[in-house]
Motif scaffolding. Sequence first.
Motif, PDB file in Angstrom:
ATOM      1  N   LEU A 233     -29.307  29.926  52.024  1.00  0.00           N
ATOM      2  CA  LEU A 233     -30.467  30.624  52.572  1.00  0.00           C
ATOM      3  C   LEU A 233     -30.134  32.076  52.873  1.00  0.00           C
ATOM      4  CD1 LEU A 233     -31.994  27.966  55.028  1.00  0.00           C
ATOM      5  CD2 LEU A 233     -32.563  28.384  52.644  1.00  0.00           C
ATOM      6  N   ASP A 234     -28.939  32.302  53.387  1.00  0.00           N
ATOM      7  CA  ASP A 234     -28.499  33.665  53.671  1.00  0.00           C
ATOM      8  C   ASP A 234     -28.290  34.470  52.397  1.00  0.00           C
ATOM      9  OD1 ASP A 234     -28.309  34.859  56.122  1.00  0.00           O
ATOM     10  OD2 ASP A 234     -26.565  33.703  56.726  1.00  0.00           O
ATOM     11  N   LEU A 235     -27.683  33.832  51.419  1.00  0.00           N
ATOM     12  CA  LEU A 235     -27.333  34.523  50.177  1.00  0.00           C
ATOM     13  C   LEU A 235     -28.582  34.936  49.409  1.00  0.00           C
ATOM     14  CD1 LEU A 235     -24.866  35.338  48.472  1.00  0.00           C
ATOM     15  CD2 LEU A 235     -25.062  33.167  47.288  1.00  0.00           C
ATOM     16  N   HIS A 236     -29.586  34.051  49.353  1.00  0.00           N
ATOM     17  CA  HIS A 236     -30.775  34.345  48.560  1.00  0.00           C
ATOM     18  C   HIS A 236     -31.784  35.204  49.306  1.00  0.00           C
ATOM     19  CE1 HIS A 236     -29.574  30.428  46.371  1.00  0.00           C
ATOM     20  NE2 HIS A 236     -29.098  31.461  45.737  1.00  0.00           N
ATOM     21  N   GLN A 374     -20.149  38.707  53.742  1.00  0.00           N
ATOM     22  CA  GLN A 374     -20.194  40.123  53.402  1.00  0.00           C
ATOM     23  C   GLN A 374     -21.624  40.558  53.093  1.00  0.00           C
ATOM     24  OE1 GLN A 374     -17.521  42.361  53.561  1.00  0.00           O
ATOM     25  NE2 GLN A 374     -19.296  43.738  53.463  1.00  0.00           N
ATOM     26  N   SER A 375     -22.377  39.666  52.440  1.00  0.00           N
ATOM     27  CA  SER A 375     -23.774  39.966  52.136  1.00  0.00           C
ATOM     28  C   SER A 375     -24.571  40.162  53.412  1.00  0.00           C
ATOM     29  CB  SER A 375     -24.375  38.827  51.301  1.00  0.00           C
ATOM     30  OG  SER A 375     -25.764  38.984  51.150  1.00  0.00           O
ATOM     31  N   ARG A 376     -24.313  39.318  54.406  1.00  0.00           N
ATOM     32  CA  ARG A 376     -25.049  39.439  55.662  1.00  0.00           C
ATOM     33  C   ARG A 376     -24.645  40.697  56.422  1.00  0.00           C
ATOM     34  NH1 ARG A 376     -26.601  34.443  59.651  1.00  0.00           N
ATOM     35  NH2 ARG A 376     -28.345  35.498  60.626  1.00  0.00           N
ATOM     36  N   ILE A 377     -23.375  41.041  56.363  1.00  0.00           N
ATOM     37  CA  ILE A 377     -22.913  42.278  57.010  1.00  0.00           C
ATOM     38  C   ILE A 377     -23.578  43.492  56.370  1.00  0.00           C
ATOM     39  CG2 ILE A 377     -20.907  43.784  57.343  1.00  0.00           C
ATOM     40  CD1 ILE A 377     -19.218  41.207  57.623  1.00  0.00           C
ATOM     41  N   ASP A 378     -23.634  43.479  55.029  1.00  0.00           N
ATOM     42  CA  ASP A 378     -24.258  44.599  54.312  1.00  0.00           C
ATOM     43  C   ASP A 378     -25.721  44.768  54.716  1.00  0.00           C
ATOM     44  OD1 ASP A 378     -21.877  45.031  53.020  1.00  0.00           O
ATOM     45  OD2 ASP A 378     -22.455  43.983  51.171  1.00  0.00           O
ATOM     46  N   LYS A 379     -26.432  43.632  54.831  1.00  0.00           N
ATOM     47  CA  LYS A 379     -27.834  43.706  55.233  1.00  0.00           C
ATOM     48  C   LYS A 379     -27.972  44.242  56.650  1.00  0.00           C
ATOM     49  CE  LYS A 379     -28.982  39.808  52.289  1.00  0.00           C
ATOM     50  NZ  LYS A 379     -29.137  38.347  52.275  1.00  0.00           N
ATOM     51  N   LEU A 380     -27.046  43.836  57.535  1.00  0.00           N
ATOM     52  CA  LEU A 380     -27.072  44.311  58.909  1.00  0.00           C
ATOM     53  C   LEU A 380     -26.861  45.824  58.972  1.00  0.00           C
ATOM     54  CD1 LEU A 380     -27.037  43.664  61.990  1.00  0.00           C
ATOM     55  CD2 LEU A 380     -24.561  43.378  61.772  1.00  0.00           C
ATOM     56  N   LEU A 416     -17.814  42.882  67.532  1.00  0.00           N
ATOM     57  CA  LEU A 416     -19.240  43.148  67.708  1.00  0.00           C
ATOM     58  C   LEU A 416     -20.044  42.673  66.498  1.00  0.00           C
ATOM     59  CD1 LEU A 416     -19.063  46.700  69.332  1.00  0.00           C
ATOM     60  CD2 LEU A 416     -19.722  44.560  70.430  1.00  0.00           C
ATOM     61  N   LEU A 417     -19.507  42.873  65.292  1.00  0.00           N
ATOM     62  CA  LEU A 417     -20.173  42.381  64.086  1.00  0.00           C
ATOM     63  C   LEU A 417     -20.289  40.855  64.114  1.00  0.00           C
ATOM     64  CD1 LEU A 417     -18.698  44.583  61.205  1.00  0.00           C
ATOM     65  CD2 LEU A 417     -21.081  44.494  61.946  1.00  0.00           C
ATOM     66  N   ALA A 418     -19.184  40.212  64.501  1.00  0.00           N
ATOM     67  CA  ALA A 418     -19.189  38.745  64.556  1.00  0.00           C
ATOM     68  C   ALA A 418     -20.230  38.227  65.545  1.00  0.00           C
ATOM     69  CB  ALA A 418     -17.801  38.235  64.929  1.00  0.00           C
ATOM     70  N   SER A 419     -20.415  38.960  66.648  1.00  0.00           N
ATOM     71  CA  SER A 419     -21.393  38.527  67.644  1.00  0.00           C
ATOM     72  C   SER A 419     -22.821  38.674  67.144  1.00  0.00           C
ATOM     73  CB  SER A 419     -21.219  39.330  68.937  1.00  0.00           C
ATOM     74  OG  SER A 419     -21.628  40.675  68.737  1.00  0.00           O
ATOM     75  N   LEU A 420     -23.018  39.590  66.170  1.00  0.00           N
ATOM     76  CA  LEU A 420     -24.348  39.806  65.608  1.00  0.00           C
ATOM     77  C   LEU A 420     -24.665  38.841  64.467  1.00  0.00           C
ATOM     78  CD1 LEU A 420     -24.394  43.714  65.558  1.00  0.00           C
ATOM     79  CD2 LEU A 420     -25.695  42.219  67.078  1.00  0.00           C
ATOM     80  N   ILE A 421     -23.648  38.110  64.012  1.00  0.00           N
ATOM     81  CA  ILE A 421     -23.829  37.158  62.915  1.00  0.00           C
ATOM     82  C   ILE A 421     -23.400  35.785  63.425  1.00  0.00           C
ATOM     83  CG2 ILE A 421     -23.279  36.649  60.505  1.00  0.00           C
ATOM     84  CD1 ILE A 421     -22.549  39.596  60.169  1.00  0.00           C
TER      85      ILE A 421
END
Length: 445
Positions: A233-236, A374-380, A416-421
Amino acid sequence: MKFSQLGLRKELLKSIKQLGYNRLTSIQEKALPDLLNKRDVLLKAQTGTGKTATFGISLLNNVNFEKHLQALIIVPTRELAVQISQELKLLGKLLQVNVQAIYGGVDIRHQIVKLKNKPQIVVGTPGRILDHINRHTLKLSNVNYLVVDEADEILKMGFIDDLEKIFNKIPSLLQTIFLSATLSTKLEKITNKFQHNPIFIEDKSKFSIPNTINQFYLKLTETEKFATLVYLLDLHDVAKNIIFCNTKIRAKDLVYNLFKYGFNAVELSGSISQRQRLEIIQKFEAGKIEFLVCTDVASRGIDISNVSYVYNYDFPESIEGYVHRIGRTGRLNNTGVSISFVTDIDLRIFNQVQRNFSQNLSIIKKPDKNIVLQSRIDKLLKNIDLNDEYPINKAFLDTAGNLLLNHDSKKLVAVLLASLIPYRKGIKKIIINKGNHSHDRRNRN
């Protein structure tokens, strides 16, 4: 054969073309000539072969639109009533046909109001049709065309007496059409009683799936399912996803767990009232809900354009179920994707599906969680522009300064990134109710 060769009404022919239908399917080629000639027909055909459009086209071509209630279609479930009425509305759009679905489980008063608008075609379940007849809100004096769809299922559900009562209320039938996946002694008895020299037509074509649907599957263990679904779901990251479970408890658990990880998911199962179902489907169609978690009880009634992905979280228990489910995407010439999770316990049905659709069914690997992350980080990060002048409170700046003085800056940003994901943490600890696996027949739908 082309539809233009059938002598159809020009408005109906135009609607058929707008829906992207060019040539007749096997079942349509066999049955439409007799249906259009108003012959009584007993049609043996599997679901997924295009039978709704087959009898729908003949009705829309033959009914007299100047008269109230020309055609009655009897079906076993409310979901099928909704599906058929929606398909007839699409086919009859340019004819301005008035189609009304009537079924139990909802306030009958709303249906009474709609029946006062004089529909030419009514689609309904046996019990609710009789209820309206007894209330004198449904009058069958002008009915010339009667369709009994999924007749074998109606008889299995014990509605044979209701069918006979309805038949006996119609004084001037010109045509009766029975459609059934199987034939039985009971069905033969009732068709002999109410059909006049019926033409028997059997369509042996296999279940059909539009080539607009790209079909994929993954082989997983039960405990791998949830993490894999979240990663996918995250990837697509697309709107309008339908996720199928085999029981309502599984659906409820899955919605709860998806919600914990930030997914806007809603359950659609037999435990939801009809009013709530319609409201949920409207919100889903409007894009206010991204993830619809369904049981099979809801699959027949969902006819929404632009569904991006269909996930079989639990693998369906029949080829028919597979066709129904993935047919929610790739509609009206739009492309769609289906992804099925297959465990060892699903192999018997999966092998049958694979034999039927092997040319279009491809295996995919489990997504790499690091790529997904990494995809989710990029979107963030795309949503953060450090050049913008944010109205940052002084307390944030002071705290940031203190943190940088006392901690490694790289590690600080990573934390901080980990806390946002949040979905990374503890994802493998979530297990969907094992006691209600896809092949446990309790708490269905």
